[in-house]
Design an enzyme around this catalytic site. Structure first.
Site, PDB file in Angstrom:
ATOM      1  N   GLN B 126       0.836  -1.198   0.000  1.00 30.86           N
ATOM      2  CA  GLN B 126       0.000   0.000   0.000  1.00 30.86           C
ATOM      3  C   GLN B 126       0.870   1.248   0.000  1.00 30.86           C
ATOM      4  OE1 GLN B 126      -2.382   0.556   3.551  1.00 30.86           O
ATOM      5  NE2 GLN B 126      -3.848   1.883   2.502  1.00 30.86           N
ATOM      6  N   GLY B 127       0.659   2.131  -0.973  1.00 20.59           N
ATOM      7  CA  GLY B 127       1.407   3.384  -1.029  1.00 20.59           C
ATOM      8  C   GLY B 127       0.489   4.580  -0.876  1.00 20.59           C
ATOM      9  N   SER B 129       0.258   6.708   2.660  1.00 18.96           N
ATOM     10  CA  SER B 129       0.806   7.731   3.561  1.00 18.96           C
ATOM     11  C   SER B 129       2.120   8.291   3.025  1.00 18.96           C
ATOM     12  CB  SER B 129       1.064   7.132   4.945  1.00 18.96           C
ATOM     13  OG  SER B 129      -0.137   6.742   5.544  1.00 18.96           O
ATOM     14  N   GLU B 244     -11.454  -0.787   5.070  1.00 23.36           N
ATOM     15  CA  GLU B 244     -10.386  -1.096   6.022  1.00 23.36           C
ATOM     16  C   GLU B 244     -10.904  -1.018   7.452  1.00 23.36           C
ATOM     17  OE1 GLU B 244      -7.065   1.563   5.685  1.00 23.36           O
ATOM     18  OE2 GLU B 244      -5.822   0.421   7.066  1.00 23.36           O
ATOM     19  N   SER B 376      -6.715   7.196  12.492  1.00 18.63           N
ATOM     20  CA  SER B 376      -6.351   7.167  13.911  1.00 18.63           C
ATOM     21  C   SER B 376      -7.613   7.259  14.767  1.00 18.63           C
ATOM     22  CB  SER B 376      -5.420   8.331  14.246  1.00 18.63           C
ATOM     23  OG  SER B 376      -6.153   9.540  14.275  1.00 18.63           O
ATOM     24  N   ASN B 377      -7.494   6.857  16.027  1.00 18.10           N
ATOM     25  CA  ASN B 377      -8.677   6.875  16.887  1.00 18.10           C
ATOM     26  C   ASN B 377      -9.204   8.294  17.095  1.00 18.10           C
ATOM     27  OD1 ASN B 377      -8.426   4.166  16.910  1.00 18.10           O
ATOM     28  ND2 ASN B 377      -8.286   3.935  19.133  1.00 18.10           N
ATOM     29  N   GLU B 378      -8.332   9.272  16.930  1.00 17.76           N
ATOM     30  CA  GLU B 378      -8.800  10.654  17.012  1.00 17.76           C
ATOM     31  C   GLU B 378      -9.664  10.977  15.787  1.00 17.76           C
ATOM     32  OE1 GLU B 378      -5.674   9.650  17.906  1.00 17.76           O
ATOM     33  OE2 GLU B 378      -6.328   9.855  19.983  1.00 17.76           O
TER      34      GLU B 378
END
Lengths: 383, 391
Positions: B126-127, B129, B244, B376-378
């Site tokens: 996976q590219g 980030s 995802e 992220s969880n945020e």
């Protein structure tokens, strides 16, 4: 596996919601209702009886509707949403549940019939000063005298104890064990002193001074197991009631974050606040899942008494923990207004606190679950 | 409302349980059970075993090997796999790029890529980030510029998990720098053997080599490797990230590790008895069990009531709470290991400590990633606050 209500259950929810919302949509009405004894609205109580809500879990032979724990949970959630002060949980689910479990045919017909019709209010006098969430009695003693039974000692706090027409009392038996007895609230030898519980509902100290009482069910039987089971049944309903209250406390809080402005912007611009609201949502949904599951476990004829008891502890432990978080944070996210009796959200916190201590808090029940944690590998809700 | 599975779903579950516990290599399952590290061969072979039985890509369109299962059956499949210590199908292939190609790809791309993707004849990476584009993925800068029918790609991707084993990489690249950042992104499939692609390892705090930087220097990519239209890549990215999120609540695996933690605690001397006799430990385990059960029931609510394809609002809870509990259980295991948690880099060195104890700290440190990846969880809290609570 299906978590959806069927059509009849949905209709029940709509009916209960309609009735309760009509009375308590305006929070000021609730505030006025709990200001004076008996702490609830007798007219609403009668209408609940007409709708069949007060006899919901009892068999038709006992004067009830023959519904089950899921239907009880549906009504409990609606009560929680408006924090209706009517004593559905303590009188119908807890006390009525105990009478249904151990009463003789005649006692069930009389006590549950009177309860279901709204004509007589019943209360369970079980808690005692010096004990915490036990299923046995020590402070009130039962003695056989003149071919009958007499009770002596103090029960406190007794939910709705000062107003109840009929009391169900737990008492230490002469030969050991805890028996159950009934008597009228205004019988000789019974002295009652009522006061407010945190959420505006009523509780009382009741002193028995050789009061004549009738055994509930078979005389001299140890009923501690039945007392524990009735409390577990109430925990499942209370979990759903708490979910209803938490849901509305969260909605109220979100509404406030949207509308209240400080520093020239709505509060929802502050991530320190919205993230905490998101955590409340998570807590409510997790509590809801376990509450729904526990009601299904109670309703399923294939489950054992132990499974039902464990399910109740699980659901209530989760609801209790979530209730504290939601109650505390709802006030904090509001700020000062959340502290006032005039605004609704603080009363939701007070109600959640009342439920928590009526039935045992999360730590108490996690202790119960911890005792058997080594007896199984995994916990599997699908069996 | 009904507590049990239907008879058919119960039978389905039993069949899967039998398959996973009898047909998948015992050595692989033992490695997972001991929390060891799998080799590339173990991952690929397990995936192929599942694919041969039609169990690698059940959520794909039927035409390409999918099973048309209900959401509940997909859930049971996923849970039983974790329960049996079977490593799930390679996510980059099965959950990420496969469904994207099946949904957005041309017929030629489907025929060319989907069968080898289903069987891991292509190992995908996976590219997405970049050093400057983490949670704010749309600000990515790796650029693709037209050269005839081809694209010339320059830039850097990072956090490419298992990139050292990758054959191909699916990338998001900037094809238009002059529009709103989401509107100038395209998805390109790049052969990692192309000249100008360089994979550099990133060492993590767990001592392992799991993620990489991938550098692109004048990499020539044929125009036919563009998925969907030019500048439509953000649509495919959102689709992929949405998928995802669904698979990242590893309830089954977390439950299994918690059950193992009890065995390990019961075999550890503490005070006058075992660690499991310690009331603080027992309550901590009981609380984790209850939280996990609440999460599993929430997952079941979501799958039981999302039959019309619309995600249940509570689904956003799953990633957030699922990773929190995964981390909490890994923390418990380090604590059960006690001083054994210091045996961090034993590798092939002599050690009398059990594998789980030696793996406890690397796993604990490694799983800090769980609340960062997959949104992220945020970001999850932001989604809950925004889309559910209207904040």
């Amino acid at each position: 596996m299906d978590f959806e209500l069927d059509e009849e259950q949905q209709a029940l929810r709509e009916a209960a919601r309609g009735l309760l919302r009509k009375r308590y949509a305006d929070f000021e009405t609730r505030r006025g209702t709990v200001a004076d004894a008996p702490g609830f609205d007798r007219d609403t109580w009668s209408k609940m009886a007409e709708m069949g809500l007060l006899g919901l879990p009892f068999t038709e032979d006992d004067g009830g509707m023959g519904a089950g724990p899921v239907e009880v949970a549906v009504v409990a959630e609606e009560i929680g949403r408006v924090i209706a002060p009517e004593p559905f949980l303590t009188s119908v689910v807890l006390t009525g549940g105990l009478v249904a479990a151990v009463g003789t045919t005649e006692q069930r017909a009389e006590l549950l019939g009177g309860l279901a019709s709204g004509e007589s209010l019943v209360a369970l006098a079980h808690a005692e000063p010096g004990a915490r969430w036990v299923s046995t009695a020590a402070g009130v003693r039962a003695e056989e005298a003149d071919g009958g039974w007499r009770l002596t000692g103090v029960k406190e706090p007794v939910p709705q104890g000062a107003e109840a027409d009929v009391l169900v009392v737990s008492a230490a038996l002469p030969d050991g064990g805890t028996g159950l007895f009934t008597l009228a609230g205004d019988d000789d030898g019974v002295t009652r002193s009522g006061y407010r519980a945190p959420d505006g509902s009523r509780a009382a100290r009741i002193t028995f001074d050789g009061a004549v009482a009738t055994p509930l069910g078979e005389a001299g039987q140890d009923q501690a197991t039945a007392i524990a089971a009735a409390h577990d049944g109430a925990r499942v309903a209370a979990a759903q009631q708490a979910v209803g209250a938490m849901q509305v406390a969260l909605e109220t809080t979100a509404g406030y974050l949207n509308s209240r402005e400080q520093f020239g912007v709505p509060l929802k611009r502050f991530q320190a606040l919205t993230f905490r609201a998101a955590d409340l949502y998570v807590a409510v949904e997790l509590a809801r899942s376990l509450a729904l599951w526990a009601a299904m476990v109670q309703a399923d004829p294939g489950t054992s008494a132990e499974e039902r008891s464990t399910a109740a502890a699980r659901a209530w432990a989760q609801a209790s923990k979530a209730g504290r978080l939601v109650g505390q944070e709802a006030i904090q996210l509001h700020g000062g207004i959340g502290m006032t009796a005039e605004y609704s959200v603080g009363s939701y916190t007070a109600h959640l606190t009342t439920l928590d201590h009526l039935l045992g808090d999360a730590r108490h029940h996690l202790g119960r679950l911890a005792a058997s944690v080594g007896d199984h590998a995994e916990v599997d809700p699908l069996g | 409302m009904r507590l049990q599975l239907s008879e058919e779903d119960e039978a389905f579950r039993a069949e899967l349980r039998t398959f996973f516990t009898t047909e998948v290599d015992e050595g692989v399952r033992a490695t997972v059970r001991d929390r060891g590290e799998l080799t590339k061969e173990q991952i690929v072979e397990t995936h192929r075993t599942l694919n041969a039985a039609g169990l690698a890509v059940p959520h794909w369109p039927v035409e390409w090997g999918g099973k048309d299962w209900s959401p509940l059956r997909r859930h049971l499949w996923h849970e039983e796999m974790q329960r049996a210590c079977v490593p799930p199908p390679l996510a980059f292939n099965a959950s990420m790029i496969g469904p994207v190609i099946a949904t957005f790809g041309s017929q030629e791309q489907k025929e060319r890529f989907l069968p080898p993707t289903a069987n891991v004849d292509i190992f995908w990476s996976q590219g997405f980030s970049e050093p400057g584009a983490g949670s704010d993925l749309a600000s990515l800068r790796t650029a693709a510029v037209r050269d005839g029918d081809d694209w010339i790609v320059n830039g850097q991707k990072t956090w490419t998990t298992l990139g050292q084993w990758g054959d191909w990489i699916f990338t998001l690249v900037r094809t238009n720098p002059d529009v709103k950042k989401q509107a100038g992104i395209s998805m390109l499939l790049i052969d990692m053997r192309s000249p100008g692609v360089e994979v550099r390892p990133i060492e993590l705090i767990d001592g392992g080599h799991e993620v990489n930087e991938v550098w692109f220097t004048d990499v020539r990519v044929p125009g036919e490797n563009l998925v969907g239209d030019v500048d439509s890549g953000w649509t495919q990215a959102k689709f992929l990230l949405g998928n995802e999120r669904v698979g990242v609540a590893p309830v089954g695996a977390t439950k299994r590790v918690l059950a193992q933690a009890k065995e390990w605690a019961a075999a550890t001397r503490s005070g006058d008895g075992t660690l499991l006799d310690d009331p603080h430990v027992a309550v901590r385990i009981a609380e984790l069990e209850n939280e996990l059960m609440a999460l599993e029931l929430t997952a079941l609510r979501v799958v039981a009531n999302s039959a019309d394809g619309k995600p249940h609002p509570a689904s956003s809870v799953l990633k957030l709470r699922g990773t929190e509990l995964q981390q909490a259980v890994s923390e418990l295991v380090v604590d059960v290991a006690g001083p054994g948690a210091l045996a961090f880099g034993t590798g092939d060195a002599d050690s009398d400590l059990p594998v789980w104890a030696r793996r406890s700290t690397p796993t604990y440190l490694n799983l800090r990633k769980a609340s960062i990846y997959g949104g992220s969880n945020e970001v999850q809290r932001q989604i809950i606050a925004g889309t559910i609570l209207g904040l």
